[in-house]
Write a protein that holds these residues in place. Structure first.
Motif, short mmCIF file in Angstrom:
data_model
loop_
_atom_site.label_atom_id
_atom_site.label_comp_id
_atom_site.label_asym_id
_atom_site.label_seq_id
_atom_site.Cartn_x
_atom_site.Cartn_y
_atom_site.Cartn_z
N UNK A 60 43.38 36.13 31.98
CA UNK A 60 43.82 37.43 32.50
C UNK A 60 43.19 37.72 33.86
N UNK A 61 41.99 37.19 34.09
CA UNK A 61 41.30 37.43 35.36
C UNK A 61 42.12 36.97 36.56
N UNK A 62 42.96 35.96 36.40
CA UNK A 62 43.70 35.46 37.55
C UNK A 62 44.72 36.47 38.06
N UNK A 63 45.21 37.33 37.15
CA UNK A 63 46.14 38.38 37.59
C UNK A 63 45.40 39.65 37.98
N UNK A 64 44.33 39.96 37.25
CA UNK A 64 43.53 41.15 37.62
C UNK A 64 43.01 40.99 39.05
N UNK A 65 42.75 39.76 39.44
CA UNK A 65 42.29 39.44 40.79
C UNK A 65 43.24 39.99 41.87
N UNK A 66 44.53 40.08 41.53
CA UNK A 66 45.50 40.59 42.52
C UNK A 66 45.41 42.11 42.64
N UNK A 67 44.75 42.77 41.67
CA UNK A 67 44.68 44.23 41.68
C UNK A 67 43.32 44.78 42.07
N UNK A 68 42.27 44.02 41.82
CA UNK A 68 40.92 44.52 42.12
C UNK A 68 39.95 43.33 42.20
N UNK A 69 38.78 43.53 42.83
CA UNK A 69 37.78 42.45 42.86
C UNK A 69 37.46 41.99 41.44
N UNK A 70 37.51 40.67 41.24
CA UNK A 70 37.42 40.11 39.89
C UNK A 70 36.47 38.93 39.87
N UNK A 71 35.76 38.78 38.75
CA UNK A 71 34.89 37.61 38.57
C UNK A 71 34.98 37.14 37.13
#
Ligand SMILES: [Zn+2]
Length: 408
Positions: A357-368
């Protein structure tokens, strides 16, 4: 002891064990909680029950993602969300997904216990249908949430029994309307691969996620007698598929930073003494390198065309997935690495081979993303296992990262 706040390992492993009792099926050793099934609903209900016990504000969005948020001292700020998923494949282990969600909950429990008031709100997220077994596409909750796939369209997708996503969401009571808009997202996950375990690293600092491309291909030839048809007069669909796979494997081996798999193959007519007239197969191609991914995809299609032409076959191809490589922001990667090293844990930077899921959340906010070792790299199996000390270390890094981001 280094004086840093740490999670309560017993409470975390107890939560994982309790969640792991949901979705047991007779005859299977593992857990089965297919997305939006009764078992998935039961798992969500338990999570929501735990969230409410901690006084979190629970919300469910229109694709069924569940969030539980603890208010910060500045309520005008957007929340820092930690999370993963609770759905599983068939006969899965108890850690994939649940470890990330329940560690997030443990972080919130620990912060509350210490009466720490963060500046930003901080919370737990549980995304719908990460695995993609019952409904496609996989990573549905995060993909739809971040605008990567239309909600109206995904509602109509059906499982094998003809049940739609929308009906399934309603069926378990998780068709909501209010989600949250995270300021940052942290996902803790078991590696599901052998690298950390083999290299003896305690924390995987995830730099990004491999690009992934899928095709369904069909090579059409001509059925004929296996004894009387000379080799040079055949239009053998299987020979085409075999040549294609061999050439692609040769290419990714030479290139060194890509992988390719032909995981599904069906032949027609499928008889021992008949030259196959049809090979119906899938191709899975992945690379973390942007240029390799772009060129590799073109090569897959070009090679398939060449093989078909040379062997007198007709090629039909359909690309069914095409997700670019994801590179998390360097400052987010640094936060994970700094937090792990600050606690004296050994680290290894690596890309994720699996989608998250992090790979898509990355498009919306800073993600790690944070990985912990999977013993022998086993996952999607009841034998999936991570050592308690590794679970503890991972959750401590999550705690440190979330606190740093939320501010105290
Ligand atoms: Zn997972």
């Amino acid at each position: 002891m280094n004086g840093k706040l740490s999670i309560n390992l017993t409470r975390l492993t107890d939560s994982i064990a309790e969640m792991g009792r949901i979705g047991r099926r007779p005859g299977l050793r593992g857990v089965t909680r297919l997305a939006l099934s009764e078992e998935d609903g039961e798992a969500r209900d338990l999570l929501v029950h735990w969230m409410k016990d901690e006084g979190l504000r629970v919300s469910v969005d229109s694709i069924g993602n569940v969030f539980g948020v603890r208010e910060g001292s500045d309520p005008g700020l957007r929340p820092v969300i930690m999370g993963s998923h609770l759905d599983t494949v068939i006969d899965a282990g108890v850690y994939d997904g649940a470890y990330g969600v329940l560690s997030a909950l443990e972080v919130v429990r620990r912060i509350k216990e210490e009466r720490i008031k963060t500046k930003r709100p901080i919370g737990v997220g549980c995304f719908t249908n990460e695995e993609g077994v019952r409904f496609q596409p996989d990573m549905m909750g995060s993909l739809v949430k971040t605008g990567g796939y239309p909600l109206d369209k995904v509602y109509t997708h059906k499982d094998d029994e003809g049940v739609t996503v929308r009906e399934a969401l309603e069926g378990i009571g998780y068709l909501g309307s209010a989600g949250v808009d995270p300021e940052a997202y942290f996902e803790l996950h078991v590696e599901q691969g052998p690298v950390l375990h083999r290299r003896g690293a305690q924390i995987g600092v995830v730099e990004g996620v491999q690009g992934i491309a899928w095709w369904r291909m069909r090579l059409h030839g001509e059925a004929n007698h296996a004894g009387t048809t000379p080799l040079d007069m055949r239009r053998d669909a299987m020979a085409g598929a075999a040549e294609l796979y061999t050439r692609l494997l040769g290419s990714v081996t030479r290139c060194g930073n890509a992988v390719c798999t032909m995981g599904k193959l069906r032949l027609e007519p499928g008889a021992i003494n008949v030259v196959p007239r049809l090979a119906d197969f899938t191709v899975d191609y992945r690379s973390y390198d942007d240029a390799t991914f772009r060129e590799g995809k073109a090569e897959v299609e070009r090679t398939a065309g060449e093989v078909a032409e040379r062997r007198g076959l007709r090629l039909e191809k359909e690309m069914t997935a095409n997700f670019q490589p994801v590179h998390f922001r360097p400052e987010m990667v640094d936060v994970v690495e700094g937090e792990a090293r600050g606690r004296g844990y050994s680290t290894l930077r690596l890309p994720s081979g699996a989608g998250h899921d992090a790979q898509f959340m990355h498009t919306a906010c800073p993600t790690a993303m944070i990985f912990v070792p999977s013993v022998n790299g086993v996952s999607h199996s009841p034998d999936e296992y991570s050592e308690p000390e590794d679970l503890e270390r991972g959750a401590n890094v999550l705690l440190g990262c979330a606190l740093a981001r939320a501010g105290v």
